[in-house]
Scaffold this motif. Structure first.
Motif, short mmCIF file in Angstrom:
data_model
loop_
_atom_site.label_atom_id
_atom_site.label_comp_id
_atom_site.label_asym_id
_atom_site.label_seq_id
_atom_site.Cartn_x
_atom_site.Cartn_y
_atom_site.Cartn_z
N PRO A 1 43.54 1.38 -31.88
CA PRO A 1 43.71 1.11 -33.31
C PRO A 1 43.20 -0.28 -33.67
CG PRO A 1 45.72 2.01 -32.35
CD PRO A 1 44.81 1.66 -31.21
N GLN A 2 42.67 -0.38 -34.88
CA GLN A 2 42.17 -1.66 -35.39
C GLN A 2 42.87 -1.97 -36.70
OE1 GLN A 2 37.82 -2.45 -34.50
NE2 GLN A 2 37.78 -0.31 -35.04
N GLY A 3 43.81 -2.88 -36.64
CA GLY A 3 44.52 -3.27 -37.85
C GLY A 3 45.40 -2.19 -38.43
N ARG A 4 45.72 -1.17 -37.62
CA ARG A 4 46.55 -0.08 -38.13
C ARG A 4 48.02 -0.36 -37.88
NH1 ARG A 4 42.24 3.36 -35.61
NH2 ARG A 4 40.84 3.76 -37.33
N ARG A 5 48.88 0.13 -38.75
CA ARG A 5 50.31 -0.13 -38.63
C ARG A 5 51.08 1.18 -38.68
NH1 ARG A 5 51.42 -5.40 -38.91
NH2 ARG A 5 49.70 -6.76 -39.56
N ASN A 6 52.25 1.17 -38.01
CA ASN A 6 53.10 2.37 -38.01
C ASN A 6 53.97 2.38 -39.26
OD1 ASN A 6 55.23 0.60 -37.54
ND2 ASN A 6 55.29 1.01 -35.34
N ALA A 7 54.88 3.36 -39.34
CA ALA A 7 55.71 3.52 -40.53
C ALA A 7 56.61 2.31 -40.77
CB ALA A 7 56.55 4.79 -40.39
N ARG A 8 56.89 1.53 -39.73
CA ARG A 8 57.73 0.34 -39.88
C ARG A 8 56.90 -0.91 -40.20
NH1 ARG A 8 61.76 1.17 -34.67
NH2 ARG A 8 62.64 3.14 -35.37
N GLY A 9 55.60 -0.74 -40.36
CA GLY A 9 54.75 -1.86 -40.68
C GLY A 9 54.31 -2.69 -39.49
N ARG A 10 54.59 -2.21 -38.29
CA ARG A 10 54.20 -2.93 -37.08
C ARG A 10 52.83 -2.45 -36.59
NH1 ARG A 10 60.07 -2.11 -34.21
NH2 ARG A 10 61.22 -3.55 -35.55
N PRO A 11 52.06 -3.33 -35.97
CA PRO A 11 50.75 -2.92 -35.46
C PRO A 11 50.88 -1.81 -34.41
CG PRO A 11 50.95 -5.31 -35.47
CD PRO A 11 52.32 -4.76 -35.76
N VAL A 12 49.97 -0.82 -34.48
CA VAL A 12 49.91 0.22 -33.46
C VAL A 12 49.13 -0.36 -32.29
CG1 VAL A 12 49.11 2.54 -32.92
CG2 VAL A 12 49.97 2.03 -35.21
N MET A 13 49.78 -0.44 -31.12
CA MET A 13 49.19 -1.14 -29.99
C MET A 13 48.60 -0.20 -28.94
SD MET A 13 49.65 -4.20 -30.97
CE MET A 13 49.18 -5.13 -29.52
N GLU A 14 49.18 0.98 -28.78
CA GLU A 14 48.75 1.86 -27.69
C GLU A 14 47.44 2.57 -28.02
OE1 GLU A 14 51.35 4.60 -30.23
OE2 GLU A 14 51.23 2.48 -29.76
N THR A 15 46.71 2.95 -26.97
CA THR A 15 45.51 3.78 -27.15
C THR A 15 45.97 5.20 -27.48
OG1 THR A 15 44.23 2.45 -25.61
CG2 THR A 15 43.44 4.67 -26.04
N LEU A 16 45.42 5.77 -28.52
CA LEU A 16 45.83 7.09 -28.99
C LEU A 16 44.85 8.13 -28.49
CD1 LEU A 16 46.61 5.97 -32.65
CD2 LEU A 16 48.21 6.14 -30.73
N VAL A 17 45.32 8.99 -27.59
CA VAL A 17 44.49 10.04 -27.01
C VAL A 17 44.51 11.29 -27.88
CG1 VAL A 17 44.22 11.55 -25.00
CG2 VAL A 17 44.79 9.14 -24.69
N ASN A 18 45.68 11.57 -28.46
CA ASN A 18 45.85 12.75 -29.30
C ASN A 18 46.40 12.34 -30.67
OD1 ASN A 18 45.22 14.82 -27.27
ND2 ASN A 18 47.07 14.10 -26.27
N VAL B 1 48.05 13.75 -39.10
CA VAL B 1 46.83 12.98 -38.89
C VAL B 1 46.20 12.48 -40.19
CG1 VAL B 1 45.28 15.00 -38.86
CG2 VAL B 1 44.63 12.92 -37.62
N PHE B 2 46.39 13.21 -41.29
CA PHE B 2 45.80 12.78 -42.55
C PHE B 2 46.76 11.93 -43.38
CE2 PHE B 2 43.32 16.85 -41.92
CZ PHE B 2 42.18 16.19 -41.49
N ASP B 3 47.95 11.69 -42.85
CA ASP B 3 48.96 10.94 -43.60
C ASP B 3 49.33 9.61 -42.96
OD1 ASP B 3 49.23 13.16 -45.40
OD2 ASP B 3 50.45 14.16 -43.88
N LYS B 4 49.25 9.50 -41.63
CA LYS B 4 49.66 8.28 -40.95
C LYS B 4 48.63 7.16 -41.13
CE LYS B 4 52.84 9.56 -37.28
NZ LYS B 4 53.11 9.45 -35.84
N THR B 5 49.15 5.96 -41.36
CA THR B 5 48.24 4.82 -41.50
C THR B 5 47.50 4.53 -40.20
OG1 THR B 5 50.05 3.30 -40.99
CG2 THR B 5 49.63 3.77 -43.31
#
Length: 199
Positions: A56-73, A79-83
């Motif tokens: 992820p690049q500058g992406r955040r989860n529902a709590r506003g925290r940066p998404v850090m892990e590599t997303l395989v799936n 998928v069309f709703d998550k930041t």
């Protein structure tokens, strides 16, 4: 869901299914493809080689925290709703099958899952380009997953969204509403699930 893939036939066959010339290099003969490896996918602009796993690049989860892990799936339901997936594009990955495991550590059984008619499987994917330190750009993707059909349910509670070749253009080029209509469960009997002799 898929976590490991195999590609045992030339990509020229997959290219023929969707009316494209084959990619510039073929990489069939791979019987254990893992996240982090490169694969050829079809995008709205044709073939592109990408690394499996979205950083992820500058992406955040529902709590506003940066998404850090590599997303395989990526889950089809969100998928069309998550930041975490905001701004990604769509692609399709042709493979000849994938693996799942059942059982406990050291006593696991490996299963191969493939098209029951011996054809190609086209996984729905999302992708983008990661800007690595130093300015290198890396095309990267994640497979889109859904609940399993009757064939896969005995060995896993998720599976990749499989696309019909005739609907590939709608997935690649359509709006989000059109893309959602392509994320449908495959009917029972379309997939062959067999115990792997190497399990």
């Amino acid at each position: 869901m898929p976590g490991r893939l195999f590609l045992t036939a030339p990509l020229s066959g997959a290219a023929g299914e969707v009316g494209l010339p084959p990619p510039s290099a073929d990489d069939h003969g791979r019987d254990d493809i893992r996240p982090g490896e490169a694969l050829w996918l079809v995008t709205s602009d044709g073939w592109r080689q990408m690394r499996w796993g979205l950083i992820p690049q500058g992406r955040r989860n529902a709590r506003g925290r940066p998404v850090m892990e590599t997303l395989v799936n990526a889950r089809s339901e969100t998928v069309f709703d998550k930041t975490a997936f905001e701004g990604v594009r769509r692609a399709a990955l042709p493979v000849t099958g994938w693996y799942e495991w059942t059982g406990h550590a050291r006593r696991k059984t490996r299963w191969t899952i493939s098209d029951s008619g011996g054809g190609w499987l086209w996984f729905a994917c999302v992708w983008d380009v990661w800007s690595a330190p130093g300015g290198t750009e890396v095309a990267q993707f994640a497979t889109v997953t859904c609940a399993p059909n009757e064939d896969v349910a005995p060995v896993h509670d998720r599976m990749g969204v499989l696309l019909e070749p005739a609907g590939l253009s709608d997935w690649l080029n359509g709006d989000v509403a059109t893309a959602r209509t392509k994320m449908v469960l495959w009917p029972a009997g379309r997939l062959a699930v067999a115990k792997s002799p190497e399990s």
